[in-house]
Motif scaffolding. Structure first.
Motif, PDB file in Angstrom:
ATOM      1  N   TYR A 296     -15.350  10.674   3.815  1.00 44.11           N
ATOM      2  CA  TYR A 296     -15.835   9.293   3.947  1.00 44.11           C
ATOM      3  C   TYR A 296     -15.682   8.539   2.633  1.00 44.11           C
ATOM      4  O   TYR A 296     -15.264   7.370   2.614  1.00 44.11           O
ATOM      5  CB  TYR A 296     -17.294   9.316   4.400  1.00 44.11           C
ATOM      6  CG  TYR A 296     -18.050   8.034   4.177  1.00 44.11           C
ATOM      7  CD1 TYR A 296     -17.766   6.895   4.926  1.00 44.11           C
ATOM      8  CD2 TYR A 296     -19.063   7.958   3.214  1.00 44.11           C
ATOM      9  CE1 TYR A 296     -18.466   5.710   4.718  1.00 44.11           C
ATOM     10  CE2 TYR A 296     -19.767   6.793   3.001  1.00 44.11           C
ATOM     11  CZ  TYR A 296     -19.465   5.666   3.756  1.00 44.11           C
ATOM     12  OH  TYR A 296     -20.155   4.500   3.543  1.00 44.11           O
ATOM     13  N   LEU A 297     -15.981   9.203   1.523  1.00 45.10           N
ATOM     14  CA  LEU A 297     -15.926   8.539   0.212  1.00 45.10           C
ATOM     15  C   LEU A 297     -14.508   8.200  -0.228  1.00 45.10           C
ATOM     16  O   LEU A 297     -14.332   7.406  -1.159  1.00 45.10           O
ATOM     17  CB  LEU A 297     -16.602   9.420  -0.841  1.00 45.10           C
ATOM     18  CG  LEU A 297     -18.126   9.616  -0.691  1.00 45.10           C
ATOM     19  CD1 LEU A 297     -18.640  10.553  -1.775  1.00 45.10           C
ATOM     20  CD2 LEU A 297     -18.858   8.284  -0.744  1.00 45.10           C
ATOM     21  N   THR A 298     -13.488   8.777   0.423  1.00 47.23           N
ATOM     22  CA  THR A 298     -12.109   8.431   0.033  1.00 47.23           C
ATOM     23  C   THR A 298     -11.828   6.947   0.218  1.00 47.23           C
ATOM     24  O   THR A 298     -10.906   6.411  -0.394  1.00 47.23           O
ATOM     25  CB  THR A 298     -11.079   9.236   0.851  1.00 47.23           C
ATOM     26  OG1 THR A 298     -11.250   8.983   2.251  1.00 47.23           O
ATOM     27  CG2 THR A 298     -11.184  10.722   0.576  1.00 47.23           C
ATOM     28  N   LYS A 299     -12.626   6.253   1.028  1.00 42.48           N
ATOM     29  CA  LYS A 299     -12.410   4.811   1.232  1.00 42.48           C
ATOM     30  C   LYS A 299     -12.568   4.034  -0.073  1.00 42.48           C
ATOM     31  O   LYS A 299     -11.985   2.958  -0.238  1.00 42.48           O
ATOM     32  CB  LYS A 299     -13.392   4.273   2.274  1.00 42.48           C
ATOM     33  CG  LYS A 299     -14.838   4.191   1.816  1.00 42.48           C
ATOM     34  CD  LYS A 299     -15.709   3.485   2.839  1.00 42.48           C
ATOM     35  CE  LYS A 299     -17.102   3.209   2.253  1.00 42.48           C
ATOM     36  NZ  LYS A 299     -17.932   2.404   3.163  1.00 42.48           N
ATOM     37  N   ASN A 300     -13.362   4.592  -1.003  1.00 38.73           N
ATOM     38  CA  ASN A 300     -13.605   3.903  -2.279  1.00 38.73           C
ATOM     39  C   ASN A 300     -12.416   3.973  -3.220  1.00 38.73           C
ATOM     40  O   ASN A 300     -12.421   3.313  -4.269  1.00 38.73           O
ATOM     41  CB  ASN A 300     -14.834   4.500  -2.963  1.00 38.73           C
ATOM     42  CG  ASN A 300     -16.106   4.323  -2.157  1.00 38.73           C
ATOM     43  OD1 ASN A 300     -16.255   3.335  -1.436  1.00 38.73           O
ATOM     44  ND2 ASN A 300     -17.029   5.282  -2.248  1.00 38.73           N
ATOM     45  N   TYR A 301     -11.393   4.746  -2.882  1.00 39.17           N
ATOM     46  CA  TYR A 301     -10.232   4.937  -3.760  1.00 39.17           C
ATOM     47  C   TYR A 301      -8.949   4.386  -3.142  1.00 39.17           C
ATOM     48  O   TYR A 301      -7.850   4.656  -3.635  1.00 39.17           O
ATOM     49  CB  TYR A 301     -10.060   6.423  -4.085  1.00 39.17           C
ATOM     50  CG  TYR A 301     -11.266   7.021  -4.765  1.00 39.17           C
ATOM     51  CD1 TYR A 301     -11.380   7.038  -6.148  1.00 39.17           C
ATOM     52  CD2 TYR A 301     -12.323   7.547  -4.004  1.00 39.17           C
ATOM     53  CE1 TYR A 301     -12.499   7.567  -6.771  1.00 39.17           C
ATOM     54  CE2 TYR A 301     -13.443   8.084  -4.622  1.00 39.17           C
ATOM     55  CZ  TYR A 301     -13.525   8.092  -5.995  1.00 39.17           C
ATOM     56  OH  TYR A 301     -14.643   8.615  -6.618  1.00 39.17           O
ATOM     57  N   ALA A 302      -9.092   3.595  -2.067  1.00 42.42           N
ATOM     58  CA  ALA A 302      -7.921   3.090  -1.348  1.00 42.42           C
ATOM     59  C   ALA A 302      -7.321   1.880  -2.046  1.00 42.42           C
ATOM     60  O   ALA A 302      -8.032   1.065  -2.658  1.00 42.42           O
ATOM     61  CB  ALA A 302      -8.308   2.726   0.086  1.00 42.42           C
ATOM     62  N   ASP A 303      -6.000   1.753  -1.954  1.00 43.26           N
ATOM     63  CA  ASP A 303      -5.341   0.536  -2.443  1.00 43.26           C
ATOM     64  C   ASP A 303      -5.224  -0.461  -1.288  1.00 43.26           C
ATOM     65  O   ASP A 303      -5.678  -0.211  -0.177  1.00 43.26           O
ATOM     66  CB  ASP A 303      -3.977   0.862  -3.059  1.00 43.26           C
ATOM     67  CG  ASP A 303      -3.022   1.544  -2.084  1.00 43.26           C
ATOM     68  OD1 ASP A 303      -3.189   1.369  -0.853  1.00 43.26           O
ATOM     69  OD2 ASP A 303      -2.100   2.254  -2.543  1.00 43.26           O
ATOM     70  N   SER A 304      -4.594  -1.591  -1.544  1.00 44.53           N
ATOM     71  CA  SER A 304      -4.528  -2.671  -0.552  1.00 44.53           C
ATOM     72  C   SER A 304      -3.693  -2.300   0.674  1.00 44.53           C
ATOM     73  O   SER A 304      -3.824  -2.921   1.723  1.00 44.53           O
ATOM     74  CB  SER A 304      -3.950  -3.936  -1.196  1.00 44.53           C
ATOM     75  OG  SER A 304      -2.648  -3.669  -1.726  1.00 44.53           O
ATOM     76  N   SER A 305      -2.851  -1.268   0.545  1.00 51.90           N
ATOM     77  CA  SER A 305      -2.015  -0.854   1.676  1.00 51.90           C
ATOM     78  C   SER A 305      -2.713   0.183   2.563  1.00 51.90           C
ATOM     79  O   SER A 305      -2.153   0.621   3.568  1.00 51.90           O
ATOM     80  CB  SER A 305      -0.685  -0.272   1.171  1.00 51.90           C
ATOM     81  OG  SER A 305      -0.909   0.960   0.493  1.00 51.90           O
ATOM     82  N   GLY A 306      -3.930   0.592   2.175  1.00 45.54           N
ATOM     83  CA  GLY A 306      -4.657   1.586   2.963  1.00 45.54           C
ATOM     84  C   GLY A 306      -4.362   3.012   2.577  1.00 45.54           C
ATOM     85  O   GLY A 306      -4.726   3.941   3.304  1.00 45.54           O
ATOM     86  N   LYS A 307      -3.716   3.214   1.438  1.00 47.57           N
ATOM     87  CA  LYS A 307      -3.430   4.568   0.942  1.00 47.57           C
ATOM     88  C   LYS A 307      -4.516   4.968  -0.058  1.00 47.57           C
ATOM     89  O   LYS A 307      -4.882   4.187  -0.938  1.00 47.57           O
ATOM     90  CB  LYS A 307      -2.061   4.605   0.259  1.00 47.57           C
ATOM     91  CG  LYS A 307      -0.882   4.341   1.184  1.00 47.57           C
ATOM     92  CD  LYS A 307      -0.488   5.584   1.957  1.00 47.57           C
ATOM     93  CE  LYS A 307       0.807   5.384   2.721  1.00 47.57           C
ATOM     94  NZ  LYS A 307       1.247   6.615   3.415  1.00 47.57           N
TER      95      LYS A 307
END
Length: 507
Positions: free
Chosen positions: A385-396
């Motif tokens: 769930y916390l990986t969302k905090n490390y996403a770039d604008s492209s969703g990676k």
């Protein structure tokens, strides 16, 4: 000269020597199994052009049948084949299935998968049962033995899980394999290693004494042959039915409604032949099976929703590196194999911890271990769930943080899965051991089925979303799974004293 069972079980040291051929045979079989498993959902989306919801449900149907039929595989081993012949026949069917997939994965997909499903049913529950037979009842080294065996499972899963999908994606051997044949070669590796697995087993049977021989030694040769050939023919004739059931997920749903209750009825029928003490242990075994369904429903997102998440939302770099030793970093490969790598590193250590705590008489009982497994599982999914905090604008987002989630989940798996196989052998009477092991894998089938439904719900919620929106939808789903796992873990720890009484002398 063939060893007696007593000579085998009176081994010195931590592990019996017979565990090593079983270790390597299972290792190569798991290479084949996990190599294909790690490709299924992505293959169905990219090559069979299914939408993500359908692919998750199809994955659930495929994996459910793989595990559900292990109950029947255990039954036929108990009553007709014995462990050894079941392993051999299952291996032959798995080889045929993987060769079919290598020849034409698109047009023959369901045929090849159905051969491997029936083959796994004969192979998987019985090799685990053979490991259990290497130990006397109450031997404190049993858990350590199953932990070592589980490391072999994961060594195969590590290599196969990464190699097959990396070949399919062009991140491995791309200079040697034409692009249009990448999927053929990826499935082809599974057939080669399955042949190695079968040869490893057949060439080391003399070490096993009488473990796993046919239970029909007392009947006439003609009657024995009739039973065996009926099983061979029946297992081939059922393949077209499996093809139909796997292709139509609605049929699988109805099967899952029936097989679980039927197996419980069968167990109740068999319980009339056992003592009150033995039946209490069987009730404890059922409790472990029921909770394991929840564990696998979450854990097995790895082959469904997490595979698609890795394909679309994870970066193909690890600590800033895009390749290592000429092998391209493949996010899907990391999803397939990170857990296995961590198991290999820590399985023996955890086994030693259990042994050390046992000597100090402070080793937690199996129920507590199961509860701890769920708590680690909850922690891992919260990290997803916390990986969302490390996403770039492209969703990676970060592959490193994602791998950390698998690191935490690994300790949960080591608290539950190898210990689960061990406790099934301890809680089941000798005459029912393979069937109980089959029911343990049937519980995994339900876990696989519910995993597909959960993944399909997440995929449906993210339909027609941008890649960034999809990332937030998927991670929110993983947060919910973390909360559910936490609840399961707390409940298990609270009911531990009651279940411990049912288990009696089994820890």
């Amino acid at each position: 000269m063939s060893l007696t069972l007593e000579e085998i079980q009176n081994f010195k040291g931590k592990y019996p020597k017979q565990i090593w051929p079983l270790f390597f045979s299972e290792m190569w079989e798991r290479f084949s199994f996990y190599g294909m498993r790690g490709m299924l959902t992505v293959f169905m989306v990219q090559q069979l052009l299914m939408d993500e919801k359908t692919a998750n449900l199809q994955y659930a149907a495929t994996q459910s049948w793989i595990y559900a039929l292990t109950f029947l595989g255990g039954f036929f081993a108990d009553k007709i084949f014995g462990f050894r012949k079941s392993l051999f026949w299952g291996g032959i069917l798995m080889i045929i299935g993987s060769i079919i997939l290598a020849v034409s994965p698109k047009s023959l997909f369901f045929i090849g998968i159905s051969f491997t499903i029936v083959g796994t049913a004969f192979f998987k529950p019985n090799i685990s049962s053979m490991v259990g037979k290497l130990y006397k009842d109450g031997d404190s080294r049993t858990d350590a033995g199953f932990s070592l065996f589980y490391a072999g499972v994961n060594l195969g899963a590590l290599i196969g899980g990464y190699l097959c999908i990396a070949v399919a994606n062009g991140n491995l051997f791309a200079n040697f394999i034409p692009e249009n044949l990448r999927w053929n070669f990826a499935f082809g590796f599974a057939s080669i290693v399955m042949i190695i697995s079968l040869l490893t087993f057949t060439q080391t049977q003399k070490m096993m004494g009488d473990i796993g021989v046919s239970p029909l030694q007392h009947v006439t040769k003609s009657r024995k042959n009739m039973y065996e050939w009926s099983t061979y023919i029946g297992s081939v004739l059922i393949i077209p039915i499996i093809i139909l059931m796997v292709k139509n997920v609605e049929y699988t749903k109805w099967f899952m409604y029936l097989i679980g209750p039927a197996s419980i009825i069968y167990l109740i029928y068999e319980m009339r032949n056992f003592t009150v003490s033995e039946n209490k242990k069987l009730i404890a075994a059922i409790i472990f099976m029921l909770f394991s369904i929840g564990f696998w429903a979450f854990f097995e997102q790895s082959g469904g929703s997490l595979a698609l998440f890795a394909s679309g939302n994870l970066k193909d770099t690890l600590f800033g590196v895009k390749s290592f030793l000429g092998i391209g970093i493949d996010a899907q490969g990391v999803n397939n194999s990170a857990n296995s790598l961590f198991v290999i590193i820590f399985a023996t250590l955890i086994g030693m911890v259990w042994l050390g705590l046992g000597k100090l008489k402070i080793e937690p009982n199996t129920v507590i271990k199961f509860g701890l497994g769920f708590l680690f599982l909850a922690g891992g999914f919260y990290i997803f769930y916390l990986t969302k905090n490390y996403a770039d604008s492209s969703g990676k987002t970060s592959l490193e943080i994602f791998a950390l989630g698998w690191f935490v989940i690994t300790f949960g798996e080591l608290c539950l899965s190898p210990i689960g196989m061990s406790v099934m052998t301890k809680l089941s009477p000798a005459k029912l051991q393979a069937a109980i092991m089959g029911m343990w894998f049937l519980a995994s089938a339900y876990g696989q089925y519910f995993a597909g439904i959960l993944g399909a719900n997440i995929a449906e919620a993210s339909e027609n979303s941008t890649n960034l929106q999809k990332l937030f939808t998927y991670t929110e789903g993983y947060k919910q799974l973390a909360l559910y796992a936490l609840v399961f873990g707390v409940v298990l720890i609270l009911i531990a004293p009651w279940v411990k009484k049912l288990m009696q002398d089994v820890r």
